[in-house]
Write a protein that holds these residues in place. Structure first.
Motif, PDB file in Angstrom:
ATOM      1  N   GLU A  48       0.839  -1.212   0.000  1.00 47.71           N
ATOM      2  CA  GLU A  48       0.000   0.000   0.000  1.00 47.71           C
ATOM      3  C   GLU A  48       0.873   1.261   0.000  1.00 47.71           C
ATOM      4  OE1 GLU A  48      -2.473  -0.495   3.373  1.00 47.71           O
ATOM      5  OE2 GLU A  48      -3.899  -1.836   2.351  1.00 47.71           O
ATOM      6  N   ASN A  49       1.990   1.244   0.754  1.00 46.00           N
ATOM      7  CA  ASN A  49       2.900   2.394   0.744  1.00 46.00           C
ATOM      8  C   ASN A  49       3.525   2.582  -0.633  1.00 46.00           C
ATOM      9  OD1 ASN A  49       2.423   2.961   3.445  1.00 46.00           O
ATOM     10  ND2 ASN A  49       4.087   1.605   4.154  1.00 46.00           N
ATOM     11  N   ALA A  50       3.840   1.445  -1.280  1.00 48.32           N
ATOM     12  CA  ALA A  50       4.402   1.536  -2.635  1.00 48.32           C
ATOM     13  C   ALA A  50       3.389   2.120  -3.599  1.00 48.32           C
ATOM     14  CB  ALA A  50       4.871   0.154  -3.092  1.00 48.32           C
ATOM     15  N   ALA A  51       2.124   1.741  -3.455  1.00 49.56           N
ATOM     16  CA  ALA A  51       1.090   2.261  -4.338  1.00 49.56           C
ATOM     17  C   ALA A  51       0.932   3.768  -4.174  1.00 49.56           C
ATOM     18  CB  ALA A  51      -0.225   1.553  -4.060  1.00 49.56           C
ATOM     19  N   LYS A  52       1.187   4.272  -2.933  1.00 47.71           N
ATOM     20  CA  LYS A  52       1.075   5.711  -2.710  1.00 47.71           C
ATOM     21  C   LYS A  52       2.215   6.491  -3.387  1.00 47.71           C
ATOM     22  CE  LYS A  52      -1.260   5.137   1.731  1.00 47.71           C
ATOM     23  NZ  LYS A  52      -1.165   5.359   3.194  1.00 47.71           N
ATOM     24  N   LEU A  53       3.382   5.808  -3.589  1.00 51.93           N
ATOM     25  CA  LEU A  53       4.514   6.476  -4.248  1.00 51.93           C
ATOM     26  C   LEU A  53       4.314   6.657  -5.758  1.00 51.93           C
ATOM     27  CD1 LEU A  53       7.518   4.673  -2.468  1.00 51.93           C
ATOM     28  CD2 LEU A  53       6.675   6.990  -2.045  1.00 51.93           C
ATOM     29  N   ILE A  54       3.462   5.832  -6.342  1.00 54.40           N
ATOM     30  CA  ILE A  54       3.305   5.807  -7.800  1.00 54.40           C
ATOM     31  C   ILE A  54       2.393   6.941  -8.224  1.00 54.40           C
ATOM     32  CG2 ILE A  54       2.467   4.448  -9.739  1.00 54.40           C
ATOM     33  CD1 ILE A  54       3.234   1.940  -8.147  1.00 54.40           C
ATOM     34  N   ASP A  55       2.814   7.686  -9.252  1.00 55.96           N
ATOM     35  CA  ASP A  55       1.997   8.753  -9.852  1.00 55.96           C
ATOM     36  C   ASP A  55       1.114   8.103 -10.906  1.00 55.96           C
ATOM     37  OD1 ASP A  55       0.842  10.960 -10.893  1.00 55.96           O
ATOM     38  OD2 ASP A  55       2.715  11.983 -11.436  1.00 55.96           O
ATOM     39  N   PRO A  56      -0.211   8.126 -10.752  1.00 59.10           N
ATOM     40  CA  PRO A  56      -1.085   7.419 -11.697  1.00 59.10           C
ATOM     41  C   PRO A  56      -0.929   7.923 -13.140  1.00 59.10           C
ATOM     42  CG  PRO A  56      -2.284   7.970  -9.703  1.00 59.10           C
ATOM     43  CD  PRO A  56      -0.983   8.673  -9.615  1.00 59.10           C
ATOM     44  N   LEU A 165      -3.813  -0.741  -8.370  1.00 64.00           N
ATOM     45  CA  LEU A 165      -3.468   0.641  -8.736  1.00 64.00           C
ATOM     46  C   LEU A 165      -4.606   1.194  -9.576  1.00 64.00           C
ATOM     47  CD1 LEU A 165       0.297   0.326  -9.729  1.00 64.00           C
ATOM     48  CD2 LEU A 165      -0.626   1.460  -7.717  1.00 64.00           C
ATOM     49  N   THR A 166      -5.093   2.393  -9.254  1.00 61.98           N
ATOM     50  CA  THR A 166      -6.177   3.014 -10.003  1.00 61.98           C
ATOM     51  C   THR A 166      -5.706   4.332 -10.569  1.00 61.98           C
ATOM     52  OG1 THR A 166      -6.999   4.027  -7.962  1.00 61.98           O
ATOM     53  CG2 THR A 166      -7.949   1.928  -8.593  1.00 61.98           C
ATOM     54  N   GLY A 167      -6.234   4.665 -11.765  1.00 57.47           N
ATOM     55  CA  GLY A 167      -5.873   5.908 -12.418  1.00 57.47           C
ATOM     56  C   GLY A 167      -6.690   7.065 -11.898  1.00 57.47           C
ATOM     57  N   ALA A 168      -6.498   8.241 -12.580  1.00 57.04           N
ATOM     58  CA  ALA A 168      -7.228   9.442 -12.170  1.00 57.04           C
ATOM     59  C   ALA A 168      -8.711   9.290 -12.403  1.00 57.04           C
ATOM     60  CB  ALA A 168      -6.674  10.658 -12.931  1.00 57.04           C
ATOM     61  N   ASP A 169      -9.093   8.471 -13.403  1.00 61.45           N
ATOM     62  CA  ASP A 169     -10.511   8.265 -13.706  1.00 61.45           C
ATOM     63  C   ASP A 169     -11.116   7.157 -12.865  1.00 61.45           C
ATOM     64  OD1 ASP A 169      -9.060   6.250 -14.763  1.00 61.45           O
ATOM     65  OD2 ASP A 169      -9.950   6.324 -16.792  1.00 61.45           O
ATOM     66  N   GLY A 170     -10.350   6.564 -11.926  1.00 60.41           N
ATOM     67  CA  GLY A 170     -10.878   5.519 -11.059  1.00 60.41           C
ATOM     68  C   GLY A 170     -10.762   4.135 -11.641  1.00 60.41           C
ATOM     69  N   LYS A 171     -10.236   4.000 -12.861  1.00 56.91           N
ATOM     70  CA  LYS A 171     -10.106   2.688 -13.470  1.00 56.91           C
ATOM     71  C   LYS A 171      -8.807   2.041 -13.033  1.00 56.91           C
ATOM     72  CE  LYS A 171     -12.868   3.654 -17.581  1.00 56.91           C
ATOM     73  NZ  LYS A 171     -12.875   3.675 -19.078  1.00 56.91           N
ATOM     74  N   MET A 172      -8.821   0.694 -13.011  1.00 56.54           N
ATOM     75  CA  MET A 172      -7.667  -0.067 -12.551  1.00 56.54           C
ATOM     76  C   MET A 172      -6.605  -0.084 -13.660  1.00 56.54           C
ATOM     77  SD  MET A 172      -7.693  -3.868 -10.945  1.00 56.54           S
ATOM     78  CE  MET A 172      -6.207  -4.597 -10.297  1.00 56.54           C
ATOM     79  N   ILE A 173      -5.336   0.266 -13.313  1.00 59.76           N
ATOM     80  CA  ILE A 173      -4.259   0.323 -14.305  1.00 59.76           C
ATOM     81  C   ILE A 173      -3.158  -0.684 -13.988  1.00 59.76           C
ATOM     82  CG2 ILE A 173      -4.694   2.741 -14.873  1.00 59.76           C
ATOM     83  CD1 ILE A 173      -2.448   3.512 -12.958  1.00 59.76           C
ATOM     84  N   GLY A 174      -3.266  -1.392 -12.858  1.00 58.87           N
ATOM     85  CA  GLY A 174      -2.263  -2.385 -12.527  1.00 58.87           C
ATOM     86  C   GLY A 174      -2.392  -2.829 -11.090  1.00 58.87           C
ATOM     87  N   VAL A 175      -1.377  -3.657 -10.673  1.00 56.60           N
ATOM     88  CA  VAL A 175      -1.354  -4.198  -9.323  1.00 56.60           C
ATOM     89  C   VAL A 175       0.067  -4.122  -8.794  1.00 56.60           C
ATOM     90  CG1 VAL A 175      -1.562  -6.310  -7.951  1.00 56.60           C
ATOM     91  CG2 VAL A 175      -3.318  -5.731  -9.613  1.00 56.60           C
ATOM     92  N   VAL A 176       0.214  -3.724  -7.517  1.00 59.51           N
ATOM     93  CA  VAL A 176       1.500  -3.730  -6.831  1.00 59.51           C
ATOM     94  C   VAL A 176       1.626  -5.035  -6.070  1.00 59.51           C
ATOM     95  CG1 VAL A 176       2.976  -2.602  -5.133  1.00 59.51           C
ATOM     96  CG2 VAL A 176       1.539  -1.235  -6.649  1.00 59.51           C
TER      97      VAL A 176
END
Length: 573
Positions: A48-56, A165-176
């Protein structure tokens, strides 16, 4: 298997084995679940911390076709730093694509050092050949998932957490994905598993040993009791069971000891009784012979008594007939007296009713006499009031005549007035009509009052005559009441005398019936006595034969007593 000890050991051993197996499996699974939940929670937190580092926005621009961009290198360095800081084995991101109707999972950014061996590094676009359940579920549901503890030959013991991982539009773009190295934990769990197995086996062995000791402790007294029972089976009633235990086996031993003691007492009693029976049977034989001679003498005496009883029966029959005739006569007297008493009672009741009716008639006559007196007074008052009404009618008639004259004068004066007196003339005419009608009505009332006065005078004369007749009738009814009272008093005295006569007759009749019943009872007893004497006389011969049989039976009893004594000798008491 026929021994109780063997069955107890087998049963409780199986029970302990089952309990130990269930306990060991439960402990192992509980420890495994605790490790998986704690390590999985830690791995999930890092993911979850890694997901917070990623810029969508920047991450969405990454693709296999674009290759390794500047953001790719930056993100890889950040993931590597986070991995090393938290002691993770692998930290990476995954993507998904559809190809030929099949889902393909591949790596995007692997947070590994730059100098890592290519075999321990997954480049962008490298497919993931193993479809781990947690990974697939994270892509399908879009929720964080924690995988199971696994020991892969290639990657070693790991536990993985997946965070979408979710994008700015709320769609899923991947998994950490975050893989926590659980090699040491897995080795520790393997050691704990072996320790749990050894402890469980030790507990089971100790339990089986305790079961064997307990079963031996419980069955040893039963073996002793069995050996003592075998002695009793052979006839030895002197056995003693030394048992000091207070449990059910001790109670069983005490009960069996009491049974042996009671049986020994019974056998001793039987032995003594058999000896006494032998002596008694010899005495019975001697007495049987004496009784036979006495029975012959009794038979002769019973025959003489039977003849006397027959004579007594004939005399009792004659006496019974005489008493029955006297009883019938007394019954007829009693019945006649009862009929006369009933008639006298009924006459007294009817006289009493007549006396009551006379009293009621006297009361009614007195009431009628009082009513007639009141009516006579009222008639007198009505006659005087009728005269007053006649005078009032004459006054009304005079007023009507005067009103008529006044109306006539008013009409004359109205005619003199001419046109101005016409209305007054009409009123005077109406007043004259009313005066005429009042005079006629007063005349009719006078006629009616005269008629009422005449009828009231006749009614007053009739009431005076009726009052005199009612007084005379009241005197006659009072005389009749006095006569009925005298008759009722005389009938009561007659009824009392008849009741006494009837009671005396019934008492005499009852005593006669008792005498008859007593005589009949005497006759019946005499007949029964005669029959009994005949039966006794006829049975005396049979008694003599029976006494001979008693002698034979006494001899048989002596023989059986000897046999019983021989049987008692088998028991040692």
């Amino acid at each position: 298997m026929n021994r109780l000890l063997t069955r107890m050991v087998l049963f409780f051993s199986c029970l302990i084995l089952a309990a130990g197996a269930v306990l060991g499996i439960t402990i192992y699974r509980s420890s495994t679940g605790l490790v998986e939940s704690s390590l999985g929670a830690q791995a999930r937190l890092v993911a979850e911390n890694a997901a917070k580092l990623i810029d969508p926005k920047e991450y969405a621009k990454l693709s296999v076709e674009a290759g390794e961009t500047e953001y790719y290198s930056k993100l890889r360095a950040q993931l590597n730093e986070l991995r090393e800081t938290n002691g993770l084995k692998y930290l990476y991101t995954l993507a998904k694509k559809e190809q030929d109707g099949k889902s393909i999972y591949y790596y995007m950014v692997d947070g590994a050092p730059l100098d890592v061996d290519s075999e321990d590094f997954s480049a962008m676009g490298d497919p993931e050949e193993n479809e781990y359940p947690g990974m697939v579920k994270a892509f399908e549901e879009g929720k964080p998932q924690t995988g199971e503890l696994t020991n892969d030959p290639d990657y070693g013991a790991t536990i993985t957490a997946y965070v979408p991982l979710t994008g700015a539009d709320g769609k899923m773009i991947g998994v950490v994905g975050a893989d926590f190295d659980a090699t040491a934990v897995y080795a520790l769990m393997d050691s704990n598993r072996k320790t749990t197995l050894y402890v469980t086996l030790g507990v089971i062995a100790a339990g089986i040993l305790l079961v064997v000791l307990l079963a031996n402790y419980l069955t040893r007294p039963l073996l002793q009791l069995t050996s003592q029972v075998a002695k009793v089976r052979e006839g030895d009633m002197t056995v003693v069971i030394p048992m000091t235990r207070k449990d059910e086996i001790g109670h069983l031993a005490q009960t069996f000891q009491q049974l042996v003691t009671n049986t020994r007492t019974v056998i001793r009693g039987m032995r003594d009784s058999s000896e006494r029976l032998l002596k008694a049977s010899e005495g019975v034989s001697e007495h049987a012979r004496s009784t036979t001679e006495a029975s012959r003498l009794i038979a002769l005496s019973m025959q003489d008594a039977s003849d006397g009883a027959n004579t007594q029966v004939l005399r009792s029959a004659d006496m019974t007939k005489a008493v029955e005739g006297m009883t019938d006569s007394m019954l007829r007297i009693t019945e006649s007296t009862a009929i006369v008493a009933d008639v006298a009672q009924e006459t007294m009741e009817q006289t009493g009713k007549g006396h009551s009716l006379i009293k009621q008639a006297m009361s009614e006559m007195e009431t009628v006499n009082d009513t007639a007196a009141h009516m006579l007074k009222a008639t007198k008052r009505l006659e005087s009031r009728s005269g007053e009404i006649g005078e009032i009618t004459n006054v009304l008639s005079a007023i009507a005549q005067q009103t008529n004259l006044l109306a006539l004068n008013a009409a004359i004066e109205a005619s003199h007035a001419g046109e101005h007196g016409r209305g007054f003339a009409v009123v005077a005419a109406e007043v004259r009509k009313l005066a005429t009608q009042s005079h006629e009505s007063a005349a009719q009332i006078g006629e009616l009052i005269a008629t009422v006065l005449e009828q009231t005078s006749q009614l007053s004369s009739g009431m005076e005559s009726n009052s005199a007749k009612i007084s005379a009738g009241l005197h006659l009814v009072r005389d009749a009441g006095a006569s009925f009272h005298s008759i009722l008093t005389g009938l009561e005295k007659v009824n009392e005398q008849l009741q006494e006569v009837s009671a005396a007759s019934e008492q005499v009749s009852a005593e006669s019936e008792e005498v008859a019943a007593s005589v009949e009872e005497m006759e019946r007893i005499s007949r029964q006595a005669a029959l009994h004497f005949e039966g006794i006389a006829s049975n005396s011969a049979a008694q003599i034969v029976s006494m001979d049989e008693v002698s034979t039976s006494a001899e048989s009893m002596r023989t059986m007593s000897n046999e019983l004594t021989e049987l008692n000798k088998r028991f040692i008491v």
